[in-house]
Design a protein around this motif. Structure first.
Motif, PDB file in Angstrom:
ATOM      1  N   PRO A  70       0.824  -0.358   7.799  1.00 20.48           N
ATOM      2  CA  PRO A  70      -0.606  -0.268   7.357  1.00 20.48           C
ATOM      3  C   PRO A  70      -1.156   1.198   7.581  1.00 20.48           C
ATOM      4  O   PRO A  70      -2.029   1.768   6.641  1.00 20.48           O
ATOM      5  CB  PRO A  70      -1.426  -1.487   8.113  1.00 20.48           C
ATOM      6  CG  PRO A  70      -0.988  -1.700   9.071  1.00 20.48           C
ATOM      7  CD  PRO A  70       0.576  -1.282   8.990  1.00 20.48           C
ATOM      8  N   PRO A  86       3.263   7.144  10.508  1.00 22.53           N
ATOM      9  CA  PRO A  86       2.627   7.458   9.264  1.00 22.53           C
ATOM     10  C   PRO A  86       3.011   8.738   8.990  1.00 22.53           C
ATOM     11  O   PRO A  86       3.102   9.964   9.798  1.00 22.53           O
ATOM     12  CB  PRO A  86       1.149   7.384   9.536  1.00 22.53           C
ATOM     13  CG  PRO A  86       0.997   7.480  10.965  1.00 22.53           C
ATOM     14  CD  PRO A  86       2.250   7.380  11.597  1.00 22.53           C
ATOM     15  N   PHE A  89       0.628   4.300  -2.994  1.00 21.55           N
ATOM     16  CA  PHE A  89       0.252   5.599  -2.635  1.00 21.55           C
ATOM     17  C   PHE A  89       1.376   6.645  -2.957  1.00 21.55           C
ATOM     18  O   PHE A  89       1.084   7.627  -3.527  1.00 21.55           O
ATOM     19  CB  PHE A  89      -0.529   5.987  -1.428  1.00 21.55           C
ATOM     20  CG  PHE A  89       0.396   6.433  -0.265  1.00 21.55           C
ATOM     21  CD1 PHE A  89       0.900   5.609   0.565  1.00 21.55           C
ATOM     22  CD2 PHE A  89       0.822   7.754  -0.252  1.00 21.55           C
ATOM     23  CE1 PHE A  89       1.543   6.032   1.900  1.00 21.55           C
ATOM     24  CE2 PHE A  89       1.534   8.037   0.832  1.00 21.55           C
ATOM     25  CZ  PHE A  89       2.076   7.495   1.834  1.00 21.55           C
ATOM     26  N   ALA A 118      -5.194   9.955   1.489  1.00 24.39           N
ATOM     27  CA  ALA A 118      -4.839  11.429   1.031  1.00 24.39           C
ATOM     28  C   ALA A 118      -4.574  11.728  -0.429  1.00 24.39           C
ATOM     29  O   ALA A 118      -4.935  12.537  -0.960  1.00 24.39           O
ATOM     30  CB  ALA A 118      -3.461  11.920   1.772  1.00 24.39           C
ATOM     31  N   ALA A 119      -4.228  10.619  -1.040  1.00 27.64           N
ATOM     32  CA  ALA A 119      -3.946  10.555  -2.789  1.00 27.64           C
ATOM     33  C   ALA A 119      -5.411  10.649  -3.342  1.00 27.64           C
ATOM     34  O   ALA A 119      -5.545  11.357  -4.332  1.00 27.64           O
ATOM     35  CB  ALA A 119      -2.907   9.230  -3.127  1.00 27.64           C
ATOM     36  N   PRO A 140       0.832  -1.085   0.106  1.00 34.34           N
ATOM     37  CA  PRO A 140      -0.002   0.049   0.108  1.00 34.34           C
ATOM     38  C   PRO A 140       0.700   1.416  -0.010  1.00 34.34           C
ATOM     39  O   PRO A 140       0.492   2.186  -0.644  1.00 34.34           O
ATOM     40  CB  PRO A 140      -0.827  -0.135   1.281  1.00 34.34           C
ATOM     41  CG  PRO A 140      -0.992  -1.640   1.585  1.00 34.34           C
ATOM     42  CD  PRO A 140       0.373  -2.163   1.078  1.00 34.34           C
ATOM     43  N   ILE A 141       2.026   1.045   0.620  1.00 36.00           N
ATOM     44  CA  ILE A 141       2.756   2.452   0.776  1.00 36.00           C
ATOM     45  C   ILE A 141       3.434   2.603  -0.529  1.00 36.00           C
ATOM     46  O   ILE A 141       3.482   3.731  -1.102  1.00 36.00           O
ATOM     47  CB  ILE A 141       3.754   2.473   1.952  1.00 36.00           C
ATOM     48  CG1 ILE A 141       3.192   2.178   3.133  1.00 36.00           C
ATOM     49  CG2 ILE A 141       4.881   3.320   1.832  1.00 36.00           C
ATOM     50  CD1 ILE A 141       4.190   2.178   4.479  1.00 36.00           C
ATOM     51  N   VAL A 189       1.770  12.851   2.506  1.00 35.30           N
ATOM     52  CA  VAL A 189       2.402  13.171   1.265  1.00 35.30           C
ATOM     53  C   VAL A 189       2.971  14.442   1.056  1.00 35.30           C
ATOM     54  O   VAL A 189       4.105  14.544   0.627  1.00 35.30           O
ATOM     55  CB  VAL A 189       1.491  12.684   0.097  1.00 35.30           C
ATOM     56  CG1 VAL A 189       2.101  13.122  -1.259  1.00 35.30           C
ATOM     57  CG2 VAL A 189       0.732  11.560   0.329  1.00 35.30           C
ATOM     58  N   SER A 228       1.148   9.229  -5.679  1.00 40.08           N
ATOM     59  CA  SER A 228       1.261  10.883  -5.310  1.00 40.08           C
ATOM     60  C   SER A 228       2.754  11.150  -6.009  1.00 40.08           C
ATOM     61  O   SER A 228       2.495  12.550  -6.715  1.00 40.08           O
ATOM     62  CB  SER A 228       1.694  11.046  -3.838  1.00 40.08           C
ATOM     63  OG  SER A 228       0.802  10.428  -3.326  1.00 40.08           O
ATOM     64  N   THR A 271       0.018   4.097   7.661  1.00 41.19           N
ATOM     65  CA  THR A 271       0.891   4.849   6.641  1.00 41.19           C
ATOM     66  C   THR A 271       0.227   4.645   5.409  1.00 41.19           C
ATOM     67  O   THR A 271      -0.210   5.690   4.673  1.00 41.19           O
ATOM     68  CB  THR A 271       2.352   4.758   6.664  1.00 41.19           C
ATOM     69  OG1 THR A 271       2.717   4.450   7.987  1.00 41.19           O
ATOM     70  CG2 THR A 271       3.056   5.734   5.919  1.00 41.19           C
ATOM     71  N   GLY A 272      -0.013   3.436   4.912  1.00 40.19           N
ATOM     72  CA  GLY A 272      -0.544   3.223   3.621  1.00 40.19           C
ATOM     73  C   GLY A 272      -2.124   3.758   3.693  1.00 40.19           C
ATOM     74  O   GLY A 272      -2.252   4.458   2.708  1.00 40.19           O
ATOM     75  N   LEU A 311      -3.401   6.248   5.461  1.00 38.70           N
ATOM     76  CA  LEU A 311      -3.287   7.691   5.606  1.00 38.70           C
ATOM     77  C   LEU A 311      -2.917   8.272   3.918  1.00 38.70           C
ATOM     78  O   LEU A 311      -3.675   9.414   3.257  1.00 38.70           O
ATOM     79  CB  LEU A 311      -2.304   8.144   6.483  1.00 38.70           C
ATOM     80  CG  LEU A 311      -3.135   8.355   7.886  1.00 38.70           C
ATOM     81  CD1 LEU A 311      -1.823   8.350   8.872  1.00 38.70           C
ATOM     82  CD2 LEU A 311      -3.971   9.467   8.020  1.00 38.70           C
ATOM     83  N   GLY A 312      -1.924   7.687   3.499  1.00 45.68           N
ATOM     84  CA  GLY A 312      -1.420   7.888   2.191  1.00 45.68           C
ATOM     85  C   GLY A 312      -2.269   7.744   0.923  1.00 45.68           C
ATOM     86  O   GLY A 312      -2.559   8.896   0.311  1.00 45.68           O
ATOM     87  N   LEU A 313      -2.926   6.700   1.056  1.00 45.82           N
ATOM     88  CA  LEU A 313      -4.079   6.252   0.088  1.00 45.82           C
ATOM     89  C   LEU A 313      -5.064   7.277   0.067  1.00 45.82           C
ATOM     90  O   LEU A 313      -5.478   7.920  -0.955  1.00 45.82           O
ATOM     91  CB  LEU A 313      -4.224   4.771   0.197  1.00 45.82           C
ATOM     92  CG  LEU A 313      -3.371   3.835  -0.279  1.00 45.82           C
ATOM     93  CD1 LEU A 313      -3.805   2.509   0.059  1.00 45.82           C
ATOM     94  CD2 LEU A 313      -2.912   4.018  -1.662  1.00 45.82           C
TER      95      LEU A 313
END
Lengths: 233, 903
Positions: free
Chosen positions: B687, A107, A21, B696-697, A17-18, A110, A25, B689-690, B692-694
Motif C-alpha cells: 500500500p 516502494p 498509478f 507522485a502521479a 492502487p499500484i 515512478v 504514469s 508503494t501505491g 507514494l506512486g499515486l
C-alpha cells in the motif's frame, strides 16, 4: 521517448492502487499498458498482446512471480522488470537468475521505473546490433574488434580477465547481472563460489575506468545482488 | 599379523592422546640417585641456576640442604617460596606450600624429595601427589628421588640394607617423568665425602657409615639405580622404534594376573607381579578369590587382603575380588574371560606331606593350565613390615555378632532333648536316642552355624553319656564303642555345620548379587525415565543411600562450572549436609575422586566421586558411608562407579533433551518470526508503494498550486512512513536475535558507493567527499546490513547538519580492524549524549520537527555488534560530529593475482 503508443507493456500485479498509478504514469508518457491480476492471466496477456516489456510483481495470488518469469523465458527474450516487496535479497537474485532483467524494490518512484523502462527498451532496440564494433559509456570506448579500451582517447591497459568482465557487462548494459552469472560467464562454472575474485576485478575496473572509483557512475554495485553497467549518468 | 611395518592404529592413537595430554601438562624432571649424598639436590640447583640465567621464571618450592654448605650456597639468589609452617604434635614443621605455588604459577618449580610424606592434615598425603597437581596446572617441576624410595624396589632394598624405607613413590610416577637424570657417584668417593662431613654433620656421619652406608650397600644401591635408569632408556628406545615403525615383529600385548591371598607375604607377591608386569609392558590384574573358607578369616586378615588389593591398584593393577566355592576353577574361568597370558601365584608354605594330601593352588594350577605360571618364593620374615603408608588407613570395625543366642538355643535344645529322651528311653533303643541327639545337632548347625553346632554336639555327647550310657550319672564310659559314637557325632556336627555355612555363604552371595543387580536395574529404570535433573538427583540419592547405607548428596555445577550446595528438600531424609564444597570442586575440576579413602584429603569423612558422562563431568556425588567398608571393597567400589556413571548419563541425557528442546523452540520461533516479518513487510510496503506512486502521479498533473502542494505533502508523509517501516522491521529482526549474517569477502568501498548512490537525492544539498585508500583489504561482512548502517549514518548527517556543509566518508585499517567514519560539519552532538544516542528511541534533541523516532543508531549498533565490531560517536575538535565503526579484518580467502600482461 517518442510519443507514440507503439510501446506496449504488460503489468502482472494484483494490487489495485499500484495498477492505477502505474497506468496513470505510464499512459501519460505514451505507453500502452495491459494489466493482469494473476500469474495465469499474465501469461495469457503476454502471449496474446506481444508486449515490448513486462513488469511482474513477485507476490501474486495464484503462482510465484519467479514461476511466471520462467514460463515466459522459455519462449521469449522480452525485457522483464520485477517488482519486489520482499526483504530478502535471495528472492531478487532468484528472479534475476530465472531470467528477469531488472528489479525494483517497493516502494519505488515512478521516475526510477521510467528510467529503467527506457534503458531496457533501448537495449532491446540495440540487441540485433550486438555485433557492433564498439561500445561507449561515459568517456570510455570499447573497440571489440581490436580488443581495445580507450578512455578520453588514451588507451587503458586491461588484463584479459578485466577485459572479459567489461565485455560481459557492456553486452548486457542496463541489466542487473548477478554475481553467479558474472562468475560463470567470465571465470567458468568452477568459480561460482569465489565471489571475491569478481569483487577484486570490479575494483580494478573501477580504478581504471571511473573518475571517482568510490562513487562510480557506470559500474554500479547492486548490493547483495550483483553489478550493472549504466551507460548514462 | 601386523608384519607389514605399519604402526598399529591403536598404538598411534594412544600416542596422540598421550602427546595431547602432555602438551598442556608441565614437564617433570627427576634427579635420580642411588642414596642420599650423591649430589642430587646440588645437581638440581645447578641446573635451575642455568635456566634462571637464561631468564626462566624459576622458584624454589622446597629444598632440604641437610646443613650441606655447598648446597646452601647454590640457593643464594634464587627465588624461594616461604614454606608452610604446620604444627604437628607440638612440633612446628616446614612443609611445601602447594597453594602458594599454584597461586604463584612459576614456569619451573624445584621440589626436593619427591617421596616425602606430608604431615597429616595436608591436602595430599604424599608430596608426589602435590607434584602431580603442579604438573596438571602446567608448571614444570624439578625433583629428586633415591632408588630405595621406588615402591617396587622397596622390599628388595629392604632386604639388602636391612633398613626399610617407609616413604615410597609409585613406580608409575617415576616412569611417567619426562626426564630422568642419573646423579652418580662411586661408593668410595661417597664415603670419602661422608668422612669429610660434606653429607652429614660429623656425629650423624659416624652412625650412618656404620649402619646404612656400608660399602656393600652402596654398591648394591648404585647398581640398582643404574639398572633402573638403563631400563628407562631401553623403554624410550623401544618407544622410539615403535614410533618409527622399525619394529618388524608385533607382539600381542601380555596380560598378567596375580592371585592374592590372605597370606602374610601377599604384598610382596603383588610387588613382584608389578615388577614383572612392568618389564613385560603388560596389563595386570590382581584377583582375590573369596571362598567360603576364606570368608571365615578374621576381620583383620580380610582387611589385609583389601589393603593388598589397594596396593596392587596403586601399582597399576586392575583389582577384583571373585566369590566362588573353589579357588582354582574360579581363577581359571576368570583368567580365560580376561585373556590372561601369565599367572603369578605365591609358593605354598605347607609341607610336602600336606601338599600330597591336598595339592596347593599353585600345584593345581600348574597341572591344569596351559598358560605360563610364575611361582613367587616365600619369605616370611619380610612380611613383618607393611609399607602401605600410601594406602589410606581405613578404620574398619567388626560387625556386631549375634551368635550368643545360638549357643543359648543349643543349650536349651539339648536340655529339652535330654528330657524327651529320658521319657522315651524305656520304650526306645539307645541307638534311637543317639539319632535324636544327632537330629538336634543337625538342626542347630543348620540354624546357627558352626560354633553352636559344635557346642550342641559336645553338649549332646556329654548329656548322652551322663544320662543314658552306663554307668549313668557319670561321665565315665563302660563300653568303649560309645567313644566311637561320640567321635561320629562330633564329625557329623562339623560336616553338617561346614556344609550349611557354605550353603549360607552361597545363598548370601546370591542374594547380594541379586540385590546388586536389582538395585542397578531399578536405578536404571528410574533414572532413564526421569525427566528433570531434580528428579534424577532425588531418585539417584535415595537409591544410593539405600544400597550403600550412606548419606548422599548430588552436587551440580552452575553455569560458571562452580559446584553449588544442593537445594534442601531435594533429597529426602538422607541428605548429606556437612559438605566441603572445596573438595567437591577439586574432584569436579580434576575429574578424580577426592575425600575419604582417596589420595586427596583422605581425612574427610565424605567421598566425592565425579559424575563422569561421555561428554563431560556432570557433577559430583558426595557420599558419607556409615561404614567405609561398604564402599571400599572392590565390588562395592565398582558398584558405586556404575551408579555414578548411570546418574551422570541420566544427567547428560536430560541436559541434551533440554538443549534439543531449546533448539526446536528457537527454530520454530525463528520460522514464525521470519514469516510474520515478511508478511508484514509485504502488507505494509505494497500500500505504501501505491500511496507514494499515486501522490507522485498527482504532482504536476492538476496545475492547481494548492493541490500540487497537498500532493507533495502527502508524498513526503508517505516517504516518512516508509522510512519508519523499514527501520521498525529492521529493528524487529535484529532485536529478535539469531540474525544470520550473509557474510562475503568484499571491499568496503562498494557498499559506501552504493549507499551514497541511493542517498543521492537527499545528499544533493550537501557536499560529499570520500577518502578511501585504493588498496583497502577485503573484509567479511553482510553487504545489505552494512549498507543499512551507512544509510542511517548518512541520513543522520543530512538531517542534523545545514545545507552546503561537508559530509566526509573515510576508511582506514588499524591493527586488526577496518575503521569507517562518517563525519559532518554540523552542530555536533549534545554533550554527554555520545553513548546514549545509540539507545533505542533516543534522539539528539528531545522535541524536534525532524522526522525519525531514534531507531536508526540503535539498528546500526545491533548490526555492527553482530559483525563483532564497535560503533561510537564523538565530536570533532574542528566542529561537527563523527560516527565511527569498525569491522574485524580476519584473513581473506586466497586470491591468485592474474599476470599483468595478457597472453
Amino acid at each position: 521517448m517518442p510519443g507514440s503508443s507503439d510501446v506496449h507493456v504488460v503489468l502482472i500485479e494484483d494490487d489495485k492502487p499500484i495498477q492505477r498509478f502505474l497506468r496513470a504514469s505510464l499512459e501519460g508518457k505514451g505507453i500502452a499498458m495491459f494489466v493482469a491480476e494473476t500469474g495465469r492471466q499474465g501469461l495469457i496477456e503476454t502471449g496474446t498482446r506481444k508486449p515490448d516489456l513486462l513488469i511482474v510483481d513477485l507476490g501474486l495470488p495464484d503462482m510465484d512471480g519467479i514461476e511466471v518469469i520462467r514460463h515466459i523465458r522459455a519462449w521469449s527474450g522480452l525485457p522483464i522488470i520485477v517488482l519486489s516487496a520482499r526483504t530478502q535479497e535471495g528472492d531478487k537474485v532468484a528472479a534475476l537468475d530465472a531470467g528477469a532483467d531488472d528489479y525494483l524494490s517497493k516502494p519505488f518512484g515512478v521516475a526510477e521505473l521510467m528510467a529503467r523502462i527506457r534503458a531496457h527498451l533501448r537495449r532491446r532496440d540495440q540487441a540485433p546490433g550486438s555485433t557492433e564494433q564498439s561500445f561507449r559509456f561515459g568517456d570510455t570506448v570499447i573497440d571489440f574488434s581490436g580488443r581495445l579500451v580507450t578512455r578520453g582517447l588514451l588507451p587503458v591497459h586491461l588484463t584479459p580477465t578485466e577485459y572479459r568482465l567489461l565485455v560481459v557487462l557492456a553486452r548486457n548494459a542496463g541489466k542487473v547481472l548477478t554475481h553467479r552469472y558474472l562468475l560463470h560467464e567470465v571465470w567458468g562454472p568452477s568459480y561460482a563460489e569465489n565471489s571475491h575474485y569478481l569483487r577484486i576485478y570490479m575494483r580494478h575496473l573501477r580504478q581504471k575506468l571511473e573518475r571517482d572509483p568510490t562513487q562510480p557512475k557506470h559500474l554500479i554495485t547492486e548490493t547483495g545482488v550483483g553489478y550493472r553497467l549504466i551507460i548514462t549518468d | 599379523m601386523n608384519n607389514d611395518g605399519r604402526p598399529d592404529p591403536d598404538a598411534l592413537l594412544e600416542k596422540v592422546q598421550r602427546n595431547e595430554a602432555q602438551a598442556a601438562r608441565g614437564k617433570l624432571k627427576i634427579f635420580f640417585g642411588a642414596c642420599p649424598g650423591v649430589g642430587k639436590t646440588y645437581a638440581m640447583l645447578s641446573a635451575a641456576r642455568v635456566l634462571r640465567e637464561q631468564g626462566r621464571d624459576v622458584v624454589v618450592g622446597i629444598v632440604e640442604t641437610h646443613g650441606r654448605s655447598e648446597t646452601a650456597r647454590l640457593l643464594e639468589g634464587l627465588n624461594y617460596l616461604p614454606p608452610k609452617r604446620v604444627n604437628y604434635q607440638g612440633r612446628e614443621l616446614a612443609e611445601f606450600d602447594l597453594d602458594a605455588a599454584l597461586a604463584r604459577k612459576p614456569a619451573l618449580i624445584l621440589v626436593d624429595e619427591l617421596a616425602h610424606s606430608n604431615v597429616a592434615g595436608s591436602r595430599h598425603p604424599k608430596r608426589w601427589q602435590d607434584v602431580e597437581e603442579l604438573l596438571a596446572a602446567g608448571i614444570d617441576v624439578y625433583t629428586t628421588v633415591n632408588v630405595q624410595h621406588l615402591e617396587s624396589l622397596n622390599d628388595i632394598i629392604g632386604g639388602i640394607t636391612g633398613v626399610l624405607v617407609r616413604e615410597t613413590l609409585p613406580d608409575r610416577v617415576f616412569e611417567q617423568a619426562d626426564e630422568v637424570t642419573l646423579v652418580d657417584l662411586p661408593a668410595d668417593e661417597l664415603l670419602q665425602r661422608m668422612k669429610e662431613g660434606k653429607i652429614y654433620l660429623p656425629q650423624q656421619a659416624e652412625r650412618a657409615i656404620r649402619s646404612f652406608f656400608r660399602k656393600g650397600n652402596l654398591i648394591a644401591l648404585r647398581e640398582l639405580a643404574l639398572r633402573r635408569t638403563a631400563d628407562r632408556v631401553d623403554a624410550q628406545m623401544r618407544e622410539y622404534r615403535a614410533d618409527q615403525s622399525i619394529s618388524q615383529v608385533w607382539q600381542a600385548k601380555e596380560r598378567l594376573m596375580v592371585c592374592v591371598g590372605p597370606g602374610d607375604d601377599s604384598s610382596r607377591l603383588v610387588r613382584s607381579a608389578a615388577r614383572l608386569a612392568a618389564s613385560l609392558h603388560a596389563d595386570w590384574l590382581a584377583v582375590y578369590v573369596e571362598t567360603p573358607k576364606l570368608l571365615r578369616l578374621s576381620e583383620a586378615r580380610r582387611d589385609k587382603v583389601f589393603r593388598t588389593l589397594r596396593l596392587a591398584q596403586e601399582l597399576g593393577a586392575e583389582t577384583t575380588s571373585l566369590p566362588g566355592s573353589e579357588l582354582v576353577p574360579t581363577l581359571l574361568t576368570y583368567a580365560q574371560e580376561r585373556n590372561v597370558s601369565k599367572l603369578v601365584v605365591g609358593k605354598s608354605s605347607r609341607s610336602m606331606l600336606a601338599r600330597l594330601i591336598r595339592p596347593s593352588p599353585a600345584d593345581q594350577l600348574t597341572s591344569q593350565v596351559d598358560m605360563d605360571v610364575y611361582i613367587v618364593g616365600h619369605h616370611p620374615e619380610q612380611s613383618a613390615h607393611e609399607a602401605l603408608s600410601s594406602a589410606p588407613e581405613l578404620t574398619l570395625k567388626a560387625p556386631p555378632r549375634e551368635k550368643r543366642a545360638g549357643y543359648a538355643w543349643a543349650a536349651a535344645a539339648c536340655a529339652t532333648t535330654t528330657l524327651a529322651a529320658a521319657g522315651l528311653v524305656n520304650i526306645f533303643d539307645l541307638a534311637n536316642v543317639i539319632m535324636l541327639y544327632l537330629l538336634l545337632v543337625v538342626l542347630i548347625s543348620i540354624r546357627f552355624g558352626r560354633g553352636p553346632g559344635i557346642f550342641a554336639s559336645l553338649l549332646s555327647v556329654g548329656a548322652f553319656d551322663f544320662f543314658f550310657v552306663d554307668p549313668r550319672q557319670s561321665l565315665t564310659v563302660a563300653d568303649t564303642q560309645y567313644l566311637f559314637t561320640f567321635a561320629l557325632m562330633l564329625v557329623v556336627a562339623l560336616v553338617i555345620s561346614n556344609l550349611t555355612a557354605s550353603l549360607h555363604y552361597q545363598a548370601r552371595i546370591a542374594r547380594y548379587r541379586e540385590r546388586r543387580a536389582e538395585s542397578l536395574f531399578e536405578a536404571g529404570k528410574v533414572l532413564s525415565s526421569a525427566l528433570t535433573a531434580g528428579q534424577i538427583i532425588k531418585d539417584g540419592s535415595v537409591r544410593l543411600a539405600g544400597v550403600f547405607q550412606s548419606q548422599v548428596a548430588i552436587l551440580l555445577p552452575d553455569s560458571h562450572d562452580k559446584i553449588r550446595q544442593p537445594v534442601e528438600g531435594d533429597h529426602g531424609d538422607n541428605l548429606l549436609t556437612e559438605l566441603d564444597l572445596g573438595i567437591a570442586q577439586w574432584a569436579y575440576d580434576h575429574r578424580e575422586p577426592a575425600g575419604l579413602g582417596t589420595h586427596t584429603l583422605p581425612a574427610s569423612p565424605v567421598l566425592y566421586q565425579p559424575l563422569r558422562a561421555p561428554m563431560c563431568i556432570r557433577g559430583v556425588l558426595a557420599i558419607r558411608p556409615s561404614d567405609p567398608r561398604l564402599i571400599f571393597q572392590p565390588e562395592q567400589q565398582r558398584l558405586l562407579e556404575t551408579f555414578a556413571a548411570q546418574i551422570a548419563l541420566a544427567l547428560e541425557r536430560v541436559h541434551y533433551v533440554e538443549v534439543a528442546q531449546g533448539a526446536l523452540v528457537n527454530m520454530e520461533a525463528e520460522r514464525l518470526r521470519n514469516s510474520l516479518l515478511s508478511a508484514i513487510s509485504h502488507d505494509l510496503r505494497t500500500p505504501l508503494t501505491g500511496l507514494l506512486g499515486l501522490s507522485a502521479a498527482l504532482v504536476g498533473r492538476s496545475g492547481n498550486r494548492m493541490d500540487e502542494e497537498l500532493a507533495e505533502a502527502i508524498h513526503a508523509q508517505a516517504l516518512r512512513i516508509n522510512a519508519l517501516v523499514i527501520n521498525l522491521l529492521d529493528m524487529a529482526r535484529l532485536q529478535a536475535g539469531g540474525v544470520t549474517l550473509n557474510k562475503h569477502w568484499q571491499p568496503i568501498e562498494e557498499v559506501i558507493g552504493s549507499s551514497l548512490r541511493s542517498y543521492k537525492e537527499s545528499l544533493a544539498g550537501h557536499r560529499v567527499e570520500t577518502r578511501l585508500p585504493g588498496n583497502l583489504p577485503l573484509v567479511a561482512f553482510d553487504a545489505m546490513m552494512i549498507e543499512r548502517v551507512l544509510d542511517n549514518l548518512l541520513d543522520n548527517a543530512v538531517k542534523y547538519t545545514p545545507d552546503g556543509t561537508l559530509i566526509m566518508v573515510q576508511a582506514s585499517t588499524h591493527e586488526d580492524e577496518l575503521e569507517v567514519s562518517v563525519s559532518d560539519e554540523g552542530p555536533g552532538l549534545p554533550a554527554g549524549m555520545e553513548e546514549s544516542i545509540f539507545e533505542k528511541f533516543t534522539r539528539g534533541e528531545r522535541e524536534s520537527s525532524r522526522p525519525g523516532v531514534g531507531l536508526g543508531l540503535a539498528i546500526c549498533r545491533a548490526i555492527i555488534q553482530a559483525h563483532g565490531g564497535r560503533i561510537w560517536a564523538e565530536n570533532r575538535h574542528e566542529g561537527g560530529a563523527v560516527f565511527r565503526f569498525t569491522l574485524p579484518l580476519g584473513t581473506p580467502p586466497e586470491f591468485n593475482e592474474e599476470e599483468t600482461e595478457g597472453s
